[in-house]
Scaffold this motif. Structure first.
Motif, mmCIF file in Angstrom:
data_model
loop_
_atom_site.group_PDB
_atom_site.id
_atom_site.type_symbol
_atom_site.label_atom_id
_atom_site.label_comp_id
_atom_site.label_asym_id
_atom_site.label_seq_id
_atom_site.Cartn_x
_atom_site.Cartn_y
_atom_site.Cartn_z
ATOM 1 N N ALA A 109 91.874 -25.463 53.952
ATOM 2 C CA ALA A 109 92.627 -26.721 53.810
ATOM 3 C C ALA A 109 92.290 -27.346 52.463
ATOM 4 N N ARG A 110 91.656 -28.503 52.445
ATOM 5 C CA ARG A 110 91.323 -29.165 51.178
ATOM 6 C C ARG A 110 89.819 -29.135 50.885
ATOM 7 N N LEU A 111 89.072 -28.260 51.538
ATOM 8 C CA LEU A 111 87.641 -28.131 51.302
ATOM 9 C C LEU A 111 87.342 -26.773 50.673
ATOM 10 N N ASN A 112 86.660 -26.806 49.539
ATOM 11 C CA ASN A 112 86.255 -25.592 48.822
ATOM 12 C C ASN A 112 84.734 -25.540 48.855
ATOM 13 N N ILE A 113 84.178 -24.448 49.393
ATOM 14 C CA ILE A 113 82.736 -24.263 49.499
ATOM 15 C C ILE A 113 82.372 -23.022 48.703
ATOM 16 N N SER A 114 81.346 -23.138 47.848
ATOM 17 C CA SER A 114 80.928 -21.964 47.087
ATOM 18 C C SER A 114 79.412 -21.878 47.028
ATOM 19 N N TRP A 115 78.914 -20.662 46.893
ATOM 20 C CA TRP A 115 77.512 -20.393 46.650
ATOM 21 C C TRP A 115 77.450 -19.556 45.391
ATOM 22 N N ASP A 116 76.492 -19.862 44.500
ATOM 23 C CA ASP A 116 76.402 -19.094 43.262
ATOM 24 C C ASP A 116 74.976 -18.939 42.785
ATOM 25 N N PHE A 117 74.795 -17.981 41.908
ATOM 26 C CA PHE A 117 73.552 -17.750 41.174
ATOM 27 C C PHE A 117 73.884 -18.019 39.719
ATOM 28 N N PRO A 119 71.960 -18.279 36.145
ATOM 29 C CA PRO A 119 70.854 -18.294 35.182
ATOM 30 C C PRO A 119 71.283 -18.975 33.879
ATOM 31 N N ALA A 120 70.376 -19.790 33.338
ATOM 32 C CA ALA A 120 70.614 -20.489 32.076
ATOM 33 C C ALA A 120 69.584 -20.004 31.059
ATOM 34 N N ILE A 121 70.052 -19.571 29.920
ATOM 35 C CA ILE A 121 69.190 -19.069 28.860
ATOM 36 C C ILE A 121 69.207 -20.077 27.718
ATOM 37 N N ASN A 122 68.059 -20.686 27.453
ATOM 38 C CA ASN A 122 67.960 -21.678 26.377
ATOM 39 C C ASN A 122 67.784 -20.972 25.044
ATOM 40 N N LEU A 123 68.699 -21.210 24.134
ATOM 41 C CA LEU A 123 68.564 -20.692 22.772
ATOM 42 C C LEU A 123 67.710 -21.626 21.931
ATOM 43 N N VAL A 124 67.764 -22.919 22.270
ATOM 44 C CA VAL A 124 66.992 -23.954 21.578
ATOM 45 C C VAL A 124 66.434 -24.893 22.637
ATOM 46 N N GLY A 125 65.198 -25.318 22.481
ATOM 47 C CA GLY A 125 64.608 -26.355 23.323
ATOM 48 C C GLY A 125 64.378 -25.952 24.762
ATOM 49 N N GLY A 126 64.154 -26.962 25.593
ATOM 50 C CA GLY A 126 63.885 -26.759 27.008
ATOM 51 C C GLY A 126 62.425 -26.446 27.269
ATOM 52 N N GLU A 127 62.011 -26.597 28.520
ATOM 53 C CA GLU A 127 60.645 -26.284 28.905
ATOM 54 C C GLU A 127 60.410 -24.783 28.942
ATOM 55 N N LYS A 128 61.424 -24.016 29.345
ATOM 56 C CA LYS A 128 61.344 -22.554 29.433
ATOM 57 C C LYS A 128 62.537 -21.959 28.706
ATOM 58 N N LYS A 129 62.478 -20.665 28.461
ATOM 59 C CA LYS A 129 63.610 -19.962 27.841
ATOM 60 C C LYS A 129 64.698 -19.651 28.869
ATOM 61 N N ILE A 130 64.294 -19.320 30.122
ATOM 62 C CA ILE A 130 65.259 -18.938 31.158
ATOM 63 C C ILE A 130 64.991 -19.736 32.427
ATOM 64 N N TYR A 131 66.054 -20.340 32.961
ATOM 65 C CA TYR A 131 66.005 -21.003 34.255
ATOM 66 C C TYR A 131 66.926 -20.230 35.194
ATOM 67 N N THR A 132 66.491 -19.981 36.410
ATOM 68 C CA THR A 132 67.394 -19.401 37.405
ATOM 69 C C THR A 132 67.717 -20.492 38.413
ATOM 70 N N GLN A 133 68.987 -20.656 38.679
ATOM 71 C CA GLN A 133 69.443 -21.699 39.579
ATOM 72 C C GLN A 133 70.367 -21.090 40.628
ATOM 73 N N THR A 134 70.289 -21.604 41.823
ATOM 74 C CA THR A 134 71.259 -21.279 42.861
ATOM 75 C C THR A 134 71.772 -22.604 43.404
ATOM 76 N N GLY A 135 72.968 -22.568 43.919
ATOM 77 C CA GLY A 135 73.515 -23.806 44.436
ATOM 78 C C GLY A 135 74.689 -23.591 45.366
ATOM 79 N N ILE A 136 74.904 -24.578 46.190
ATOM 80 C CA ILE A 136 76.078 -24.641 47.053
ATOM 81 C C ILE A 136 76.905 -25.814 46.553
ATOM 82 N N SER A 137 78.166 -25.556 46.266
ATOM 83 C CA SER A 137 79.071 -26.614 45.816
ATOM 84 C C SER A 137 80.066 -26.928 46.913
ATOM 85 N N LEU A 138 80.230 -28.193 47.198
ATOM 86 C CA LEU A 138 81.228 -28.676 48.159
ATOM 87 C C LEU A 138 82.240 -29.477 47.358
#
Length: 182
Positions: A109-117, A119-138
């Motif tokens: 209907a009008r609800l979209n649910i997603s799960w994803d992996f 990864p974010a790779i920092n070219l400049v700055g940040g605490e780390k070079k690579i962050y891995t994130q997972t999330g559920i979007s509603l």
């Protein structure tokens, strides 16, 4: 295997969605369909582990698994962050880099649910070079599939109807008589 059988079908049942993202990072997310199987996603998020806010712009390619309402997607884009944390030696620079994403989504209907992996790779700055994130979007489907195309066609119909009324070019019941075009 099923996805290949439906590969000619649209992979999304929406044109525009917006909602929340919950997971290792939390925030808001919005998607807009750009082409038959392509969306652009914008994510504004904050981390529970780091003192930063991150904006991510992604392009995603969708492939139906069973139908256009259940599909797999993958893509990538750029992220830019603002960091308020600092260590004792020097302040941490604001992160900027490349983000990849892969996940599955389901629309009912009008609800979209997603799960994803994501990864974010920092070219400049940040605490780390690579962050891995997972999330559920509603997300709420604000505009269903072909909303913009239907609106354009409706405007064209109204315009043609008005032109016919102005020109009195309605149906010529006396088709044997030629109309005077002058």
């Amino acid at each position: 295997m099923f996805g290949m059988a439906f590969s000619g079908a649209y992979s999304q049942s929406y044109d525009f969605t917006g909602g929340v993202r919950l997971g290792t990072d939390w925030g808001i997310t919005s998607q807009v369909r750009l082409a038959k199987k392509t969306t652009a996603e914008l994510i504004l998020q904050s981390s529970l582990k780091r003192e930063e806010v991150l904006v991510t712009a992604l392009a995603e390619q969708h492939s139906p698994i069973i139908s256009r309402r259940f599909n797999f997607y993958a893509g990538g884009g750029l992220h830019k962050g603002w960091n308020s944390a600092s260590n004792e030696v020097e302040p941490i620079k604001d992160p900027f880099g490349v983000t990849l994403i892969a996940g599955a989504e389901f629309t009912l209907a009008r609800l979209n649910i997603s799960w994803d992996f994501k990864p974010a790779i920092n070219l400049v700055g940040g605490e780390k070079k690579i962050y891995t994130q997972t999330g559920i979007s509603l997300r709420y489907v604000i505009f269903k599939k072909n909303h913009f195309e239907k609106a354009r066609k409706k405007r064209q119909r109204v315009k043609r109807r008005e032109e016919r009324r102005e020109n009195r070019d309605g149906f010529n019941w006396r088709f044997w008589e030629k109309k005077d075009k002058g």
